[in-house]
Motif scaffolding. Sequence first.
Motif, PDB file in Angstrom:
ATOM      1  N   ALA A 157      71.641 -18.850  61.580  1.00 48.44           N
ATOM      2  CA  ALA A 157      71.297 -20.006  60.754  1.00 48.44           C
ATOM      3  C   ALA A 157      72.051 -21.210  61.304  1.00 48.44           C
ATOM      4  O   ALA A 157      73.270 -21.291  61.190  1.00 48.44           O
TER       5      ALA A 157
ATOM      6  N   ALA B 241      62.041 -20.812  55.428  1.00 50.60           N
ATOM      7  CA  ALA B 241      63.444 -20.497  55.696  1.00 50.60           C
ATOM      8  C   ALA B 241      63.562 -19.528  56.876  1.00 50.60           C
ATOM      9  O   ALA B 241      64.424 -19.688  57.751  1.00 50.60           O
ATOM     10  N   ARG B 242      62.689 -18.532  56.914  1.00 48.41           N
ATOM     11  CA  ARG B 242      62.711 -17.564  58.026  1.00 48.41           C
ATOM     12  C   ARG B 242      62.339 -18.249  59.340  1.00 48.41           C
ATOM     13  O   ARG B 242      62.965 -18.021  60.380  1.00 48.41           O
TER      14      ARG B 242
ATOM     15  N   ALA C 103      62.783 -21.308  60.107  1.00 50.45           N
ATOM     16  CA  ALA C 103      63.905 -22.171  60.508  1.00 50.45           C
ATOM     17  C   ALA C 103      64.948 -21.350  61.260  1.00 50.45           C
ATOM     18  O   ALA C 103      65.478 -21.790  62.290  1.00 50.45           O
ATOM     19  N   LYS C 104      65.233 -20.147  60.774  1.00 50.47           N
ATOM     20  CA  LYS C 104      66.176 -19.272  61.485  1.00 50.47           C
ATOM     21  C   LYS C 104      65.616 -18.870  62.845  1.00 50.47           C
ATOM     22  O   LYS C 104      66.351 -18.792  63.831  1.00 50.47           O
TER      23      LYS C 104
ATOM     24  N   THR D 208      66.354 -27.334  56.547  1.00 46.66           N
ATOM     25  CA  THR D 208      65.206 -26.793  55.819  1.00 46.66           C
ATOM     26  C   THR D 208      65.604 -26.387  54.405  1.00 46.66           C
ATOM     27  O   THR D 208      64.902 -26.719  53.437  1.00 46.66           O
TER      28      THR D 208
ATOM     29  N   ASP E  21      66.147 -21.791  65.129  1.00 43.38           N
ATOM     30  CA  ASP E  21      67.554 -21.878  65.541  1.00 43.38           C
ATOM     31  C   ASP E  21      67.900 -20.830  66.598  1.00 43.38           C
ATOM     32  O   ASP E  21      68.811 -21.022  67.389  1.00 43.38           O
TER      33      ASP E  21
ATOM     34  N   THR F   2      68.008 -24.566  60.006  1.00 40.91           N
ATOM     35  CA  THR F   2      68.033 -23.784  58.767  1.00 40.91           C
ATOM     36  C   THR F   2      68.702 -24.579  57.652  1.00 40.91           C
ATOM     37  O   THR F   2      68.189 -24.631  56.528  1.00 40.91           O
ATOM     38  N   ARG F   3      69.826 -25.204  57.958  1.00 40.24           N
ATOM     39  CA  ARG F   3      70.522 -26.002  56.931  1.00 40.24           C
ATOM     40  C   ARG F   3      69.644 -27.150  56.447  1.00 40.24           C
ATOM     41  O   ARG F   3      69.547 -27.418  55.249  1.00 40.24           O
TER      42      ARG F   3
END
Length: 101
Positions: A12, A40-41, A43-44, A19, A47, A16-17
């Motif tokens: 993350a 969220a997934r 975004a990870k 999002t 990253d 991620t932060r």
Amino acid sequence: MDDAPKRRVLRAGAVTRATLAELSDLGVSPTENAQAAVAARLAKELDSAPDPKAAAAVARELRQALGVVRAAAPPKERGDRIDQLTEKRQARLSRLAKGSG
């Protein structure tokens, strides 16, 4: 020997932060909304993308997922500039009334 593919560890990071902050600002929880969980997934995944081509594909999907979340998010009651000025005026008058009373 185990022929199963190794599972990648997702980290993350900044995407991620950002999002999660946007989802929070929208009032949408990734634990209660499937599309927010997808965002969220993704975004990870972004990253942790191994190369620029993978990052571009994930970024496109993240952009689409967030578009769906934004469209479905409940509207915010923010008020306009007149409402803000009215609130400031009422607060100032209240302070003046307390000071002279």
